[in-house]
Scaffold this motif. Structure first.
Motif: not given
Length: 761
Positions: A487-509
């Protein structure tokens, strides 16, 4: 073989029995101090024999133990077991003496014998052995540790580790990314399949169906969900789905977008039942195109109104303080409340609070929001909130306007949906404004805290209108500094989506998994608190939809009648009873005293403007808790939010006093009423017979109140700081009795890195 058998018992009894007893008496076994670590957390550095300062006057109450730095928090583990009496919220992820690294504002080391001090940053060297470590926290705690008996090198290393890990070089280095990856895979091992949306009840507004439901709920039939920003092709700071007038075509919106700051086209917020709409938008960059774009937007919004009413544009940049002014005021009020010793400022304390301008700014935002309420409710006019970037002041004002007009947002789930819609999805720069990476102090500003303070002011004036408590607001503000939720980690929905997409790849989600499942928002409070502790969020006085009351001797339920507008609910109430109070009793007494105080603003005069008449008319009636709410706006009506600003200050802590004493009694009373109601519902037998068992009766563990009528809670531990405690946050004075503000060069504001760095060696 015989000799071997003889050696075993001889070896066991080698020490004389008396000597063994003496040794046990003098040197008891040292308790092994181990931290409680969550998934993905590792210990980076630690030091033993550390003293945590508890008392401001003497060291006899200080705690001895181990100071630990992990990749998530600073943790202190006392040698002695804590008292069993619970006096505060028990966080499921943080201990009583834990501080998340993102919560650290400044890390200050000092050597009082050499007169040296230094504010530590990332990758810095420390040329002296510290005897003290002072942690200034963003939640206003100040924690002081002394290294009297600790190894000097170990103390230095743990101080440097804390400074380094509290300054992450990149967003992906925040601990939440490691924790949520481990948590997700661990949960998958025990549960087959995911709960839709992670089991959340709060609307996230990240899909068209969420916006469709909001359109339907508010009756905005002339507005539609638009998907031209899918994949963020138009604006990187807007959500993928926005609501626009039906009369505006997608092609026109794409054409107009290039003229707005960051391509932020007008964004619908809310619709009044009378048809007027609340809209927010960024500034138009090209002066030559301004008139043309305004005309197109105004025409489309006018067409969406059933009466084709006018559109009012409010430029917030010209009428409200900017983010630097707000930050400056917060720094001053923080200095007064937390750092300056009370004995040095008590005579001028109230005037100092006033001079900080924090309450002045709180009042300014409330007053401006009330003015916009007049246009929407009193003039049936649609309103456009305009700000240069549409990401700061607009978030505060749009939220407050909806809170005043729509009782749905005064429920717990509704309020969380409001924050999600007007702050998170609308692109408030939480990463920059909270300064999580500690890279740019000029961008830091407590806009969200200012909003919560405005909400508290309304709660303080209308305590029965909100389902949640000030404890909830305080916990919500603290959650900004826990980097485990999206909720409070990002500047925008796009930044959240991009970081979480990269995060999902790294963590094999797995691809297609819900982001709210593998990196959940803060709204699932079971991540942080037990079901029991979450009941502290429930307001026993709440008069909401479905809330019970006693009227004419009968238990009835409040239900909001469908009216053409919210103000008509005020005027349509029964003449002899409003909010369960008879005319002439408390409501009119309060309003009567108010009328005299507000006479210059709200008394009828010959040249009275329509807006003055609107407010006078509203204040002349008893407020409907489930209708329009307008806060009292004289400077004398603004109060300091004590639970937030003074909860860590021992001088301000009132044993067995403060609002918690009333909350305690009311909770017990409401709990008793709910038990009786449950028993009445359970009664199904003929007259005179015992109640029959009813399987639908709620279990005792599901009761809403924290304090139960059937199991009275000892009140000895209740203070005005409850459910928090100032114990361990007493570093106003050093061990020798020197005021810490003077010890650190008499800093007039929160410690300045530049000034202290110049004096350090």
């Amino acid at each position: 073989m015989f000799s071997v058998k003889q050696t075993k018992p001889t070896f066991k009894c080698y020490l004389p029995p008396v000597q063994t007893d003496v040794k046990k008496t003098i040197e008891p076994p040292i308790k092994k101090l181990e931290p409680k670590l969550i998934q993905g957390e590792i210990v980076v550095n630690e030091v033993n024999f550390v003293r945590k300062c508890i008392s401001a006057e003497s060291s006899q109450d200080d705690l001895w133990g181990k100071l630990i730095c992990t990749n998530f928090k600073v943790s202190f583990i006392p040698q002695d077991a804590p008292s069993k009496q619970k006096s505060q919220l028990s966080h499921l992820l943080l201990g009583e003496h834990d501080i998340p690294l993102t919560c650290l504002e400044q890390v200050v080391t000092a050597n009082d014998t050499k007169g040296k001090k230094k504010v530590l940053g990332s990758n810095q060297k420390l040329k002296f052995n510290p005897t003290e470590l002072i942690l200034y926290c963003k939640d206003l705690r100040i924690i002081r540790f002394c290294f009297d008996e600790a190894g000097p090198e170990s103390a230095k290393k743990v101080c440097l580790a804390i400074a380094h890990y509290s300054h992450p070089a990149d967003l992906q280095l925040l601990f939440g990314f490691e924790y949520q990856g481990r948590r997700y895979h661990a949960s998958k091992e025990h549960v087959n399949g995911s709960t839709p949306r992670g089991g959340l009840r709060t609307t996230i507004f990240d899909r068209p169906s969420d916006w469709d439901r909001e359109i339907k709920r508010t009756g905005a039939s002339e507005w539609r969900v638009c998907s031209i920003n899918e994949s963020y092709v138009i604006s990187l700071s807007l959500p993928e789905y926005i609501v626009v007038p039906v009369s505006l075509a997608d092609q026109d919106l794409k054409q107009y977008s290039i003229f707005f700051t960051d391509q932020r086209i007008p964004l619908w917020c809310w619709n009044h039942p009378n048809g007027s709409a609340l809209v927010r938008m960024a500034s138009i960059n090209d002066p030559l195109q301004q008139r043309k774009i305004y005309q197109k937007v105004f025409t489309a919004i006018t067409k969406s109104h059933p009466q084709r009413s006018e559109v009012v544009r409010c430029d917030l940049d010209k009428s409200l303080p900017n983010i630097q002014d707000i930050q400056s005021a917060f720094v001053k009020v923080r200095q007064i409340c937390v750092i300056d010793p009370f004995e040095e400022s008590e005579e001028r304390w109230l005037s100092s609070i006033e001079n900080s301008r924090w309450l002045e700014y709180v009042r300014a935002f409330l007053k401006h929001s009330a003015d916009i309420v007049y246009y929407l409710d009193g003039k049936n006019a649609s309103v456009i909130l305009q700000e240069e970037e549409d990401r700061d002041l607009n978030c505060v004002v749009s939220s407050l306007v909806q809170l005043m007009l729509d009782p749905h947002y005064r429920s717990l789930i509704g309020f969380q949906s409001l924050v999600q819609k007007e702050w998170v999805m609308a692109g408030h720069r939480f990463l920059d404004r909270c300064n999580h990476l500690k890279k740019n102090e000029k961008e830091e500003s407590p806009l969200f805290l200012l909003f919560l303070d405005c909400v508290w002011q309304m709660m303080n004036q209308y305590p029965a209108a909100f389902e949640f408590t000030e404890a909830y607001l305080t916990v919500l503000s603290d959650s900004m500094w826990i980097p485990l939720f999206s909720t409070f980690l990002f500047n925008s929905s796009q930044q959240r989506a991009q970081h979480l997409m990269d995060f999902a790849k790294i963590k094999a989600i797995p691809q297609g998994e819900e982001q709210t499942v593998y990196f959940p928002p803060v709204w699932d409070w079971s991540q942080q608190f037990s079901t029991k502790d979450q009941t502290l969020f429930n307001n026993p006085m709440y008069v909401g939809k479905g809330a019970a009351c006693v009227q004419n001797g009968e238990v009835k339920t409040f239900r909001r009648t469908k009216q053409k507008n919210y103000s008509s609910t005020l005027r349509g109430m029964h003449g002899s009873l409003r909010n369960g109070l008879k005319i002439g009793e408390d409501s009119l007494t309060r309003r009567g005293s108010l009328a005299s105080e507000l006479k210059p603003e709200f008394s009828p005069v010959k040249d009275e403007s329509p807006s003055e008449r609107f407010f006078r008319d509203w204040f002349s009636r008893a407020a409907d808790q489930q209708g329009l709410l307008i806060p009292l706006l004289l400077p004398s009506h603004m109060a300091l939010w004590k639970l937030y600003f003074l909860r860590w200050v021992p001088e301000a802590c009132i044993p067995k006093g403060g609002p918690i004493t009333a909350y305690h009694k009311l909770s017990q009373l409401v709990d008793e009423i709910e038990i009786l109601q449950s028993q009445l519902r359970q009664y199904k037998g003929p007259s005179g017979t015992m109640p029959l068992p009813n399987p639908s009766r709620p279990l005792s563990g599901q009761r809403r109140m924290y304090f139960k009528a059937t199991s009275p809670t000892p009140t000895d531990f209740l203070t005005s700081s409850f459910p928090f405690t100032p114990t361990g946050n007493l570093c106003r004075r050093s061990f020798q009795g020197t005021p810490i503000s003077k010890f650190l060069n008499g800093a007039k504001i929160w410690l300045s890195t530049e000034t202290l760095a110049n004096d350090s060696l």
